[in-house]
Scaffold this active site. Structure first.
Site, short mmCIF file in Angstrom:
data_model
loop_
_atom_site.label_atom_id
_atom_site.label_comp_id
_atom_site.label_asym_id
_atom_site.label_seq_id
_atom_site.Cartn_x
_atom_site.Cartn_y
_atom_site.Cartn_z
N PRO A 1 47.86 39.93 -58.35
CA PRO A 1 48.15 39.07 -57.65
C PRO A 1 47.14 37.93 -57.31
O PRO A 1 45.77 38.44 -57.49
CB PRO A 1 47.89 40.53 -55.79
CG PRO A 1 47.17 41.34 -56.43
CD PRO A 1 47.69 41.40 -57.57
N MET A 2 47.18 36.67 -57.45
CA MET A 2 46.58 35.45 -57.29
C MET A 2 47.19 34.96 -56.53
O MET A 2 48.18 34.06 -56.47
CB MET A 2 46.91 35.36 -58.73
CG MET A 2 46.06 36.36 -60.05
SD MET A 2 46.44 35.66 -61.42
CE MET A 2 47.73 35.50 -61.78
N CYS B 1 39.38 40.80 -53.83
CA CYS B 1 39.32 39.13 -53.73
C CYS B 1 37.37 39.16 -53.33
O CYS B 1 36.79 38.96 -52.15
CB CYS B 1 40.06 38.66 -52.59
SG CYS B 1 39.63 36.47 -53.00
N LYS C 1 43.47 47.38 -54.06
CA LYS C 1 43.76 46.59 -55.09
C LYS C 1 41.58 47.00 -54.73
O LYS C 1 41.64 45.74 -54.17
CB LYS C 1 43.80 46.08 -55.39
CG LYS C 1 43.20 45.27 -56.77
CD LYS C 1 44.19 43.89 -57.46
CE LYS C 1 44.26 43.36 -58.82
NZ LYS C 1 42.34 42.65 -58.61
N HIS D 1 39.36 46.56 -61.30
CA HIS D 1 39.32 45.15 -61.71
C HIS D 1 37.24 45.35 -62.10
O HIS D 1 37.18 45.88 -61.25
CB HIS D 1 39.22 43.45 -60.72
CG HIS D 1 38.60 43.17 -61.53
ND1 HIS D 1 39.15 41.93 -61.73
CD2 HIS D 1 37.20 42.05 -62.29
CE1 HIS D 1 38.78 41.07 -63.11
NE2 HIS D 1 37.55 41.24 -62.49
N ASN E 1 42.00 46.36 -64.73
CA ASN E 1 42.10 45.03 -65.11
C ASN E 1 41.07 44.51 -64.97
O ASN E 1 40.07 45.21 -65.18
CB ASN E 1 43.21 44.94 -62.92
CG ASN E 1 43.19 43.32 -63.07
OD1 ASN E 1 41.87 42.96 -61.73
ND2 ASN E 1 43.99 42.79 -63.68
N GLY E 2 40.85 43.73 -65.67
CA GLY E 2 39.92 42.77 -66.36
C GLY E 2 39.99 42.46 -67.14
O GLY E 2 40.25 43.40 -68.86
#
Length: 337
Positions: free
Chosen positions: A17-18, A101, A140, A170, A203-204
């Site tokens: 999601p971004m 975030c 997340k 992440h 993730n990352g």
């Protein structure tokens, strides 16, 4: 891998999601090329319970999306519970909580990655949301707040105890933002902890198929999540799947093929917003990423980023095909920034 009763198969690929990126047209392009799981842009719990129209539009889902999650963030437990219950009305396949975030406007209130400074509240909030909804709930997050507080193992165990169905990690701290390199060794530690029973998604820094294979081998995660690496390169999902299955790297698309994807994404953005100018403005971040490493390309990129009329965009795309059509883009040093 499963999230609740949703069978995602072996080694699913997730589109991260971004904000201002994972809207309808971009999700469609990624799904077209093999992304298995979609997320909406993240949604503010406070904006959602105030019934703000722009926020509700982010949650409109489409047949091609599924399986899909709506991601929410916030700092107040009651507001987050209320927001999660509202999200159920839009019928996603699961609900995701944003504890990762790093944006200042979000963390300064304790939301997003700010929750990594208060694991008690993170656990309380998660448990309350899980109890309040019937859909599976995932989360997340990041490794921790900074280098001295990498609390991801404790956070993962607490989130599991709170009832999450899966956890995406992440490999950076909040302080790192998107600088430095993602640390997959800590993701691997969480995945390989015998006490962890839920699926772990890594993730990352996945910027190509070989890097995806490297991180998967290192960590053994249940799924891979790709974010910035997919901007301007939605076919990365196809490339990763092919590489994991065969060990072979697919040839990059030609510039002419890329331009056709740009046209398709642009037209879907315009149709979705029912406004040419808005559709073009939505594409600017993507225009900037679609053509890396082409020689003498600066003026073409400037034209794309300055255009406000569809005719001007199409004319520039025609020029790009004329000058570079048969070339294949080299993504070796393409930036994720």
């Amino acid at each position: 891998m499963k999230i609740g009763s949703i069978d995602l198969g072996e080694m699913p690929l997730f589109l991260a999601p971004m904000e201002d990126v994972t809207y309808k047209s971009f999700r469609y392009m990624c799904k077209k090329y093999g992304a298995d799981v979609m997320y909406t842009e993240f949604v503010s719990s406070e904006a959602l319970i105030r019934d703000i129209a722009k926020t509700k539009q982010k949650m409109h889902l489409f047949d091609f999306d599924r399986p899909v999650a709506i991601q929410i963030y916030g700092y107040d437990v009651d507001s987050m519970v209320h927001a999660a219950q509202r999200v159920e009305e839009f019928q996603p396949d699961f609900i995701d909580i944003n504890y990762g975030c790093p944006m200042k406007k979000i963390v300064r209130k304790g939301a997003g990655a700010g929750m990594l400074q208060d694991l008690d509240k993170m656990q309380e909030m998660t448990a309350a949301i899980v109890k309040a909804v019937s859909l599976p709930v995932t989360a997340k997050t990041r490794l921790g707040w900074d280098e001295d507080s990498k609390v991801i193992m404790e956070a993962a165990l607490r989130l599991q105890d709170a009832g999450v169905a899966a956890l995406a990690i992440h490999g950076r701290t909040r302080k790192q933002l998107y600088t430095g390199e993602a640390d997959w060794s800590l993701i691997a530690e969480v995945k390989n902890n015998p006490a962890i029973k839920i699926p772990i998604i890594g993730n990352g820094d996945i910027n190509g198929p070989e890097k995806a294979g490297e991180f998967l081998k290192q960590s053994g995660v249940d799924g891979l999540m790709i974010g910035r690496g997919a901007i301007g390169r939605p076919w990365i999902f196809k490339e990763v799947k092919h590489y994991l299955a065969t060990g072979e790297v697919l040839p990059a698309p030609t510039v002419e093929e890329i331009v056709q994807n740009v046209r398709d994404q642009l037209q879907m953005s315009i149709d979705w917003k029912d406004n040419v100018r808005t559709g073009i403005l939505m594409m600017r971040r993507h225009f900037a990423k679609y053509f890396p490493a082409l020689p003498d390309f600066r003026q073409h990129r400037i034209k794309l980023l300055q255009a406000t009329e569809l005719e001007d965009v199409q004319a520039t795309l025609n020029e790009i095909v004329e000058h570079y059509g048969d070339m294949r883009v080299d993504y070796t040093n393409a930036s994720l920034k």
